[in-house]
Design an enzyme around this catalytic site. Structure first.
Site, mmCIF file in Angstrom:
data_model
loop_
_atom_site.group_PDB
_atom_site.id
_atom_site.type_symbol
_atom_site.label_atom_id
_atom_site.label_comp_id
_atom_site.label_asym_id
_atom_site.label_seq_id
_atom_site.Cartn_x
_atom_site.Cartn_y
_atom_site.Cartn_z
ATOM 1 N N ASP A 60 85.711 -54.118 33.599
ATOM 2 C CA ASP A 60 86.935 -53.880 32.804
ATOM 3 C C ASP A 60 86.750 -54.336 31.354
ATOM 4 O O ASP A 60 87.065 -53.607 30.420
ATOM 5 C CB ASP A 60 88.163 -54.537 33.457
ATOM 6 C CG ASP A 60 88.023 -56.040 33.668
ATOM 7 O OD1 ASP A 60 86.898 -56.573 33.550
ATOM 8 O OD2 ASP A 60 89.056 -56.689 33.934
ATOM 9 N N CYS A 105 93.624 -51.967 38.118
ATOM 10 C CA CYS A 105 92.441 -51.968 38.969
ATOM 11 C C CYS A 105 92.863 -52.199 40.411
ATOM 12 O O CYS A 105 93.756 -53.004 40.680
ATOM 13 C CB CYS A 105 91.490 -53.071 38.521
ATOM 14 S SG CYS A 105 89.919 -53.049 39.388
ATOM 15 N N LEU A 117 83.432 -56.928 38.461
ATOM 16 C CA LEU A 117 84.249 -55.726 38.232
ATOM 17 C C LEU A 117 85.486 -56.074 37.403
ATOM 18 O O LEU A 117 85.694 -55.561 36.311
ATOM 19 C CB LEU A 117 84.665 -55.146 39.597
ATOM 20 C CG LEU A 117 85.783 -54.096 39.562
ATOM 21 C CD1 LEU A 117 85.338 -52.849 38.819
ATOM 22 C CD2 LEU A 117 86.241 -53.762 40.982
ATOM 23 N N ASP A 118 86.297 -56.959 37.952
ATOM 24 C CA ASP A 118 87.596 -57.310 37.373
ATOM 25 C C ASP A 118 87.791 -58.792 37.599
ATOM 26 O O ASP A 118 88.360 -59.158 38.629
ATOM 27 C CB ASP A 118 88.676 -56.481 38.097
ATOM 28 C CG ASP A 118 90.086 -56.925 37.739
ATOM 29 O OD1 ASP A 118 90.263 -57.634 36.750
ATOM 30 O OD2 ASP A 118 91.017 -56.551 38.478
ATOM 31 N N PRO A 119 87.229 -59.647 36.776
ATOM 32 C CA PRO A 119 86.715 -59.375 35.436
ATOM 33 C C PRO A 119 85.250 -58.935 35.421
ATOM 34 O O PRO A 119 84.455 -59.388 36.225
ATOM 35 C CB PRO A 119 86.833 -60.739 34.757
ATOM 36 C CG PRO A 119 86.581 -61.721 35.863
ATOM 37 C CD PRO A 119 87.177 -61.084 37.094
#
Ligand SMILES: *[C@@H]1O[C@H](CO)[C@@H](O)[C@H](O)[C@H]1NC(C)=O
Ligand SMILES: *[C@@H]1O[C@H](CO)[C@@H](O)[C@H](O)[C@H]1NC(C)=O
Length: 436
Positions: A132, A157, A127-129
């Site tokens: 994004d 986030c 997700l993050d990273p």
């Protein structure tokens, strides 16, 4: 019929489920789930067909080599400090690797060797990273190819409890480990936390992560005047953490009285030691804390002290001694701040781009992902980290992603197929444009 594919999954943490579920839809995929403790591997393997649990310690080079050599692809979901061991072994046997971690310098050091051996080490696909990057690169590319410029890129986030589950003084719960709280930056950063509106119904505070400047290069936006990547929390969280920091409760030095062989000690006594007072009555502890804190309005201070009480910091409960104040506090927070059965988590990611078009017009573009956990199914965090990871692994197996080296999803050849498949899974980022 497709040839059988053998995938080695290292780690069985909660994000593994959605990745495994995704990969096993394809009948040719067979998964070996490897954990240090076989019971962890078994627990996950028991939920799916075509899985084999094994016990593996990645620090045992020979055992790691043996496991890696028998598979077509390795997915590494273990702590990032162990990835170099995995990559080294994968290069030796020319196997591809997928991780959800940031590329560390120790991982990047294998770039040349990966290229020479024709293998793909694809990282940062969570997700993050992860998500994004996909939607940053997508929009930046669209703006650039239309002759426009990115004036500013601001991205926040948060992995949070859903509003109805934000029912504690920090408005926060731990979905994986309390180490989350350790990443909370110190004094200055907490002071720059600002209210931030994405949807008016959410009372967010946003604070910037330590260093966003490398993204100017990673995202190819040398023209940007502002680049911010940061974290979202509910309001209340940052004040609370500021008080913890200010009185010294997040201190990460060893304390004699918190070593495992020290005598039992209550939270009330730990707090008195931290404050340097002998009177450990709740009223004195409260008064002392209040006297040290400036810049927080009285009613907020009341709420924060209620939070102290709720956590048990004024109580006669013995602490779980973990050496440092930070770790000892985390032990208590972890216990108090779990998701209860049926409670949902939430993931919110938003990019905001200030764009100047070719003909000089200013526009604001946003890309927003809001995802809720689906109890008793996977959490929003597990879905949004595990699904892109599973998709990326499948795309590497299928030869759709074929670039070689130690990579992150920064280029269209990598991001486009991942986006296309994420949308098929119902993980949709809403892209909007506001003209002035
Ligand atoms: C943390 O604790 C150590 C040991 O008690 C102390 O020397 C140090 O000053 C503390 N650090 C902060 C930032 O309070
Ligand atoms: C709090 O404790 C410190 C000693 O660490 C003391 O100097 C200070 O006067 C106390 N404040 C109150 C209001 O009791």
């Amino acid at each position: 019929m497709a040839t059988d594919r053998k995938i080695l999954l290292l780690g069985s943490g909660f994000v593994a489920g959605p990745a495994v579920g995704y990969l096993l839809r394809r009948p040719e995929n067979h998964l070996t789930i490897a954990c240090r403790r076989i019971s962890h591997a078994e627990a996950l393997a028991n939920l799916y067909p075509r899985t084999t649990p094994i016990s593996l310690d990645v620090n045992d080079k020979q055992a790691l080599d043996e496991a890696v050599s028998k598979h077509d692809l390795v997915i590494s979901l273990i702590p990032y400090t162990a990835h170099p061991l995995v990559i080294e072994s994968a290069i030796k046997f020319k196997k591809n690797v997928v991780t959800t971690s940031y590329v560390s310098p120790a991982m990047k050091a294998f770039d040349q060797a990966a290229k020479e051996n024709g293998i793909t080490i694809l990282n940062e696909v969570g997700l993050d990273p992860g998500i994004d990057h996909l939607y940053a690169i997508k929009t930046i590319n669209e703006v650039h190819s239309n002759g426009g410029k990115i004036i500013s890129f601001i991205s926040y986030c948060g992995g949070l409890p859903a509003p109805e589950a934000s029912n504690n003084p920090l408005g926060y719960k731990f979905s994986w480990s309390s180490r989350g709280i350790v990443e909370i930056p110190g004094h200055q950063l907490m002071q720059v936390a600002k209210p931030y509106v994405i949807y008016p119904a959410f009372a967010f505070l946003a604070y910037p992560n330590r260093d966003s400047t490398p993204f100017r290069e990673f995202y190819n936006i040398p023209e940007a005047q502002t680049i911010v990547r940061g974290t979202l929390r509910y309001q209340g969280f940052t004040d609370f953490v500021k008080v913890l920091v200010d009185i010294g409760l997040l201190n990460s030095s060893e304390q004699d009285y918190l070593t495992p062989d020290a005598p039992d000690i209550t939270w009330r006594d730990v707090l008195a030691k931290v404050l340097g007072v002998t009177d450990n009555s709740e009223s004195n502890l409260r008064a002392n804390i209040t006297s040290r804190i400036s810049g927080i309005p009285e009613e907020d201070m009341d709420r924060i002290l209620r939070g102290f009480k709720w956590i048990g910091l004024f109580s006669d409960n013995n602490v779980e001694r973990r050496g440092t104040l930070l770790d000892t506090l985390c032990a208590t927070l972890e216990e108090k701040m779990q998701y209860a059965e049926g409670e949902r988590d939430m993931v919110l990611l938003q990019h905001k781009f200030e764009v100047e078009t070719k003909d000089g017009k200013r526009e604001t573009w946003t890309s927003t992902l809001l995802e809720y956990g689906k109890p008793p199914g996977p959490s929003a965090m597990a879905t949004t980290v595990g699904t892109p990871c599973g998709i990326a692994a499948q795309l590497v197996l299928d030869g759709v992603i074929e670039k070689k080296g130690v990579l992150a999803p920064y280029t269209l050849d990598i991001i486009n197929p991942i986006i296309e498949n994420l949308e098929k899974e119902g993980i949709k980022v809403i892209e909007e444009k506001v003209e002035y």
